[in-house]
Design a protein around this motif. Structure first.
Motif, PDB file in Angstrom:
ATOM      1  N   LYS A 187      22.036 138.991 111.644  1.00 18.04           N
ATOM      2  CA  LYS A 187      22.738 139.537 110.480  1.00 18.04           C
ATOM      3  C   LYS A 187      24.189 139.067 110.445  1.00 18.04           C
ATOM      4  CE  LYS A 187      19.955 143.757 110.008  1.00 18.04           C
ATOM      5  NZ  LYS A 187      19.989 145.241 110.028  1.00 18.04           N
ATOM      6  N   ASP A 188      24.806 138.984 111.634  1.00 14.99           N
ATOM      7  CA  ASP A 188      26.192 138.524 111.708  1.00 14.99           C
ATOM      8  C   ASP A 188      26.305 137.056 111.281  1.00 14.99           C
ATOM      9  OD1 ASP A 188      27.186 141.017 112.917  1.00 14.99           O
ATOM     10  OD2 ASP A 188      26.024 140.354 114.667  1.00 14.99           O
ATOM     11  N   VAL A 189      25.330 136.265 111.688  1.00 19.41           N
ATOM     12  CA  VAL A 189      25.330 134.851 111.304  1.00 19.41           C
ATOM     13  C   VAL A 189      25.173 134.721 109.792  1.00 19.41           C
ATOM     14  CG1 VAL A 189      24.100 132.652 111.510  1.00 19.41           C
ATOM     15  CG2 VAL A 189      24.445 134.073 113.536  1.00 19.41           C
ATOM     16  N   ALA A 190      24.248 135.499 109.219  1.00 16.66           N
ATOM     17  CA  ALA A 190      24.029 135.442 107.772  1.00 16.66           C
ATOM     18  C   ALA A 190      25.289 135.821 107.016  1.00 16.66           C
ATOM     19  CB  ALA A 190      22.874 136.357 107.389  1.00 16.66           C
ATOM     20  N   ALA A 191      25.974 136.877 107.473  1.00 15.46           N
ATOM     21  CA  ALA A 191      27.200 137.321 106.803  1.00 15.46           C
ATOM     22  C   ALA A 191      28.293 136.267 106.917  1.00 15.46           C
ATOM     23  CB  ALA A 191      27.656 138.641 107.411  1.00 15.46           C
ATOM     24  N   ALA A 192      28.433 135.679 108.099  1.00 11.88           N
ATOM     25  CA  ALA A 192      29.491 134.681 108.303  1.00 11.88           C
ATOM     26  C   ALA A 192      29.243 133.423 107.493  1.00 11.88           C
ATOM     27  CB  ALA A 192      29.591 134.340 109.790  1.00 11.88           C
ATOM     28  N   ALA A 193      27.970 133.051 107.333  1.00  9.11           N
ATOM     29  CA  ALA A 193      27.632 131.831 106.600  1.00  9.11           C
ATOM     30  C   ALA A 193      27.467 132.076 105.108  1.00  9.11           C
ATOM     31  CB  ALA A 193      26.348 131.219 107.173  1.00  9.11           C
ATOM     32  N   GLY A 194      27.407 133.354 104.701  1.00 10.47           N
ATOM     33  CA  GLY A 194      27.214 133.674 103.287  1.00 10.47           C
ATOM     34  C   GLY A 194      25.834 133.320 102.780  1.00 10.47           C
ATOM     35  N   VAL A 195      24.801 133.526 103.636  1.00  9.66           N
ATOM     36  CA  VAL A 195      23.430 133.219 103.250  1.00  9.66           C
ATOM     37  C   VAL A 195      22.553 134.432 103.548  1.00  9.66           C
ATOM     38  CG1 VAL A 195      23.720 130.749 103.675  1.00  9.66           C
ATOM     39  CG2 VAL A 195      22.854 132.214 105.507  1.00  9.66           C
ATOM     40  N   SER A 196      21.290 134.370 103.178  1.00  9.92           N
ATOM     41  CA  SER A 196      20.364 135.464 103.434  1.00  9.92           C
ATOM     42  C   SER A 196      19.829 135.394 104.859  1.00  9.92           C
ATOM     43  CB  SER A 196      19.193 135.393 102.455  1.00  9.92           C
ATOM     44  OG  SER A 196      18.387 134.258 102.745  1.00  9.92           O
ATOM     45  N   LEU A 197      19.231 136.527 105.311  1.00  9.92           N
ATOM     46  CA  LEU A 197      18.595 136.558 106.626  1.00  9.92           C
ATOM     47  C   LEU A 197      17.442 135.548 106.693  1.00  9.92           C
ATOM     48  CD1 LEU A 197      18.387 140.422 107.275  1.00  9.92           C
ATOM     49  CD2 LEU A 197      19.907 138.787 108.381  1.00  9.92           C
ATOM     50  N   GLY A 198      16.730 135.411 105.585  1.00  7.96           N
ATOM     51  CA  GLY A 198      15.622 134.467 105.553  1.00  7.96           C
ATOM     52  C   GLY A 198      16.070 133.036 105.769  1.00  7.96           C
ATOM     53  N   THR A 199      17.251 132.698 105.222  1.00  7.14           N
ATOM     54  CA  THR A 199      17.767 131.336 105.406  1.00  7.14           C
ATOM     55  C   THR A 199      18.104 131.089 106.871  1.00  7.14           C
ATOM     56  OG1 THR A 199      18.646 131.262 103.161  1.00  7.14           O
ATOM     57  CG2 THR A 199      19.588 129.724 104.754  1.00  7.14           C
ATOM     58  N   VAL A 200      18.731 132.066 107.530  1.00  5.24           N
ATOM     59  CA  VAL A 200      19.037 131.916 108.960  1.00  5.24           C
ATOM     60  C   VAL A 200      17.747 131.776 109.762  1.00  5.24           C
ATOM     61  CG1 VAL A 200      20.129 132.954 110.979  1.00  5.24           C
ATOM     62  CG2 VAL A 200      21.184 133.209 108.725  1.00  5.24           C
ATOM     63  N   SER A 201      16.744 132.591 109.407  1.00 11.48           N
ATOM     64  CA  SER A 201      15.457 132.501 110.095  1.00 11.48           C
ATOM     65  C   SER A 201      14.835 131.122 109.920  1.00 11.48           C
ATOM     66  CB  SER A 201      14.510 133.578 109.547  1.00 11.48           C
ATOM     67  OG  SER A 201      13.236 133.475 110.156  1.00 11.48           O
ATOM     68  N   ASN A 202      14.934 130.567 108.723  1.00 12.72           N
ATOM     69  CA  ASN A 202      14.390 129.226 108.490  1.00 12.72           C
ATOM     70  C   ASN A 202      15.129 128.177 109.307  1.00 12.72           C
ATOM     71  OD1 ASN A 202      12.289 129.849 106.763  1.00 12.72           O
ATOM     72  ND2 ASN A 202      13.535 129.686 104.910  1.00 12.72           N
ATOM     73  N   VAL A 203      16.448 128.318 109.422  1.00 16.22           N
ATOM     74  CA  VAL A 203      17.219 127.362 110.229  1.00 16.22           C
ATOM     75  C   VAL A 203      16.741 127.410 111.676  1.00 16.22           C
ATOM     76  CG1 VAL A 203      19.503 126.840 111.166  1.00 16.22           C
ATOM     77  CG2 VAL A 203      19.243 127.362 108.742  1.00 16.22           C
ATOM     78  N   LEU A 204      16.425 128.611 112.168  1.00 14.76           N
ATOM     79  CA  LEU A 204      15.990 128.767 113.551  1.00 14.76           C
ATOM     80  C   LEU A 204      14.557 128.278 113.760  1.00 14.76           C
ATOM     81  CD1 LEU A 204      17.446 132.319 114.311  1.00 14.76           C
ATOM     82  CD2 LEU A 204      18.193 130.163 115.334  1.00 14.76           C
ATOM     83  N   ASN A 205      13.692 128.544 112.792  1.00  8.32           N
ATOM     84  CA  ASN A 205      12.259 128.320 112.997  1.00  8.32           C
ATOM     85  C   ASN A 205      11.648 127.204 112.159  1.00  8.32           C
ATOM     86  OD1 ASN A 205      11.950 130.639 114.827  1.00  8.32           O
ATOM     87  ND2 ASN A 205      12.404 131.850 113.003  1.00  8.32           N
ATOM     88  N   ARG A 206      12.226 126.969 110.987  1.00  7.10           N
ATOM     89  CA  ARG A 206      11.667 125.948 110.086  1.00  7.10           C
ATOM     90  C   ARG A 206      12.820 125.180 109.433  1.00  7.10           C
ATOM     91  NH1 ARG A 206       9.001 130.634 109.909  1.00  7.10           N
ATOM     92  NH2 ARG A 206      10.520 131.475 108.419  1.00  7.10           N
TER      93      ARG A 206
END
Length: 344
Positions: free
Chosen positions: A16-35
C-alpha cells in the motif's frame, strides 16, 4: 526507508505504501511484482523507483500463505562433509535458479532420527518439494509425505517401488570397472575399504567388485574386507594402518575404496609409512571429487556425474506438477578415470 506512523514504531514498507508513493493502484503494484509484462515501461519504472526509495521487500510468507506452497525446494543430503553431495546440490541449484526457486540444504549425517526431523519441518513449512539421499530409500515416511501432497525425489539411490522419481548411478557397475582395472594391472588380492554393511551404495560397489573377481576366475576371498564405521579421510587413514599391519604373504597389493575421501586418507597413511603408490599399493577411489586429481599421487577414481545427477533430480521434482507426469527411475552409468595411483 521504513514507514513512520504517528506515535508508532517504524515498520517495513508494504504494498500500500508503494502504491501511494508511486500514485498507482494496488493492482498495478501487484502486476509489477508478479506480471511485469502487463505494465507499461514508464509505470513499471515509477513503481520500481518507489520500491527502491521505500526499501520495499516483498512479503514472500504472505504470498506463500495465499498459494499454500512456498517457492523453496529442499535437499536432505546424507553427509554434508562429503564434497560429492555438495556437488550434487550445485546441480540442483542450477535447476532451482532456472525456475526462480530457492534451495535449502539439510544434512542428516546418516542419522534416521535427524532425517525424520528435517522431513517433518520441511513438510510443515510447505516446501514445493523434497529431494533426499535417504538413509533408507524405502522408508515408509517418504511414501507418507508424498501421499500428503509434498513431492519427493530420491537421489543417489533407487527405491524398491515406483512411488517416487529417483536418480542414481549404477554402483554395481562402478565397483566392477574399478576392480576389473586393478585385475588388469596384475593385482589378484584386493582390499575393499568401506562400510558396506550399513550404506546401500557401498554394498552395491562391493557387489560389483565381487563380480569382477568372478569374471576373472578369481575366488571371492581375494577381496579382503577392511570395514570402516564411516566414509571419511580418518577412516581411510585407519584402514591403511590395518592394511599395513597384515602379514606380507596375505597383504593386498591394491585397494578399492568406497569413496575418494577414504582413498585420500589411505594415500596419507601410505605416505607416512613410506609405502609407494602404486608400486607397493595401487588405490582406486569413487566419486572423482576435485581433490582426487589434485592429490599428491593423482587418484584413479570412478567418476559419477555429480552435478548432472542433482540437476536431473530437481528437474524431475519440478515436473511433478504436470498433469501427465509419471514417476521415472533414472540411472546414470559411471566411468573410470585412470590416474597415477594405479599405473605402474
Amino acid at each position: 526507508m521504513t514507514v513512520q506512523e504517528s506515535g508508532a514504531e517504524p515498520r517495513a514498507a508494504g504494498i500500500k505504501d508503494v502504491a501511494a508513493a508511486a500514485g498507482v493502484s494496488l493492482g498495478t503494484v501487484s502486476n509489477v511484482l508478479n506480471r511485469p509484462d502487463r505494465v507499461s515501461p514508464a509505470t513499471r519504472a515509477k513503481v520500481e523507483a518507489a520500491m527502491a526509495e521505500l526499501r520495499f521487500v516483498r512479503n514472500e510468507s504472505a504470498r506463500q500463505l495465499r498459494a499454500g506452497r512456498s517457492r523453496v525446494l529442499a535437499y536432505v543430503m546424507l553427509d554434508g562433509s562429503n564434497p560429492f553431495f555438495t556437488d550434487v546440490a550445485a546441480g540442483m541449484e542450477d535447476a532451482a535458479d532456472a525456475g526462480d526457486l530457492s534451495l535449502f540444504l539439510c544434512n542428516s549425517a546418516h542419522q534416521p532420527t535427524r532425517e525424520a526431523a528435517y522431513l517433518g519441518r520441511l513438510e510443515q513449512q510447505r516446501v514445493q518439494g523434497i529431494l533426499i539421499t535417504p538413509v533408507d530409500p524405502d522408508a515408509p515416511l517418504l511414501h507418507e509425505i508424498a501421499r500428503r501432497g509434498t513431492p519427493v525425489v530420491v537421489v543417489d539411490r533407487t527405491p524398491g517401488g515406483t512411488t517416487h522419481c529417483s536418480v542414481a548411478v549404477d554402483d554395481v557397475y562402478g565397483g566392477e570397472i574399478a576392480v576389473r582395472h586393478l585385475i588388469e594391472q596384475g593385482h589378484e588380492r584386493i582390499a575393499f575399504i568401506g562400510n558396506h554393511t550399513t550404506v546401500g551404495q557401498v554394498r552395491d560397489r562391493r557387489l560389483g567388485a565381487l563380480r569382477a573377481l568372478s569374471a576373472a576366475g578369481l575366488p571371492a576371498d581375494r577381496l579382503v574386507d577392511l570395514t570402516t564405521t564411516a566414509l571419511t579421510v580418518a577412516d581411510g587413514r585407519g584402514a591403511g594402518e590395518r592394511l599395513a599391519g597384515l602379514p606380507a604373504a596375505i597383504r593386498p597389493t591394491a585397494a578399492f575404496c568406497a569413496n575418494d575421501l577414504v582413498a585420500l586418507g589411505l594415500l596419507q597413511t601410505c605416505a607416512n609409512l613410506r609405502m609407494r603408490v602404486p608400486d607397493d599399493l595401487a588405490i582406486v577411489g569413487y566419486d572423482d571429487i576435485e581433490f582426487a586429481a589434485a592429490a599428491a599421487v593423482p587418484l584413479t577414481s570412478v567418476r559419477q556425474p555429480r552435478r548432472r545427477l542433482g540437476r536431473t533430480a530437481a528437474e524431475l521434482l519440478l515436473a511433478e506438477g504436470e498433469p501427465d507426469h509419471e514417476h521415472r527411475q533414472v540411472v546414470f552409468t559411471p566411468e573410470l578415470v585412470v590416474r597415477a595411483s594405479t599405473l605402474r
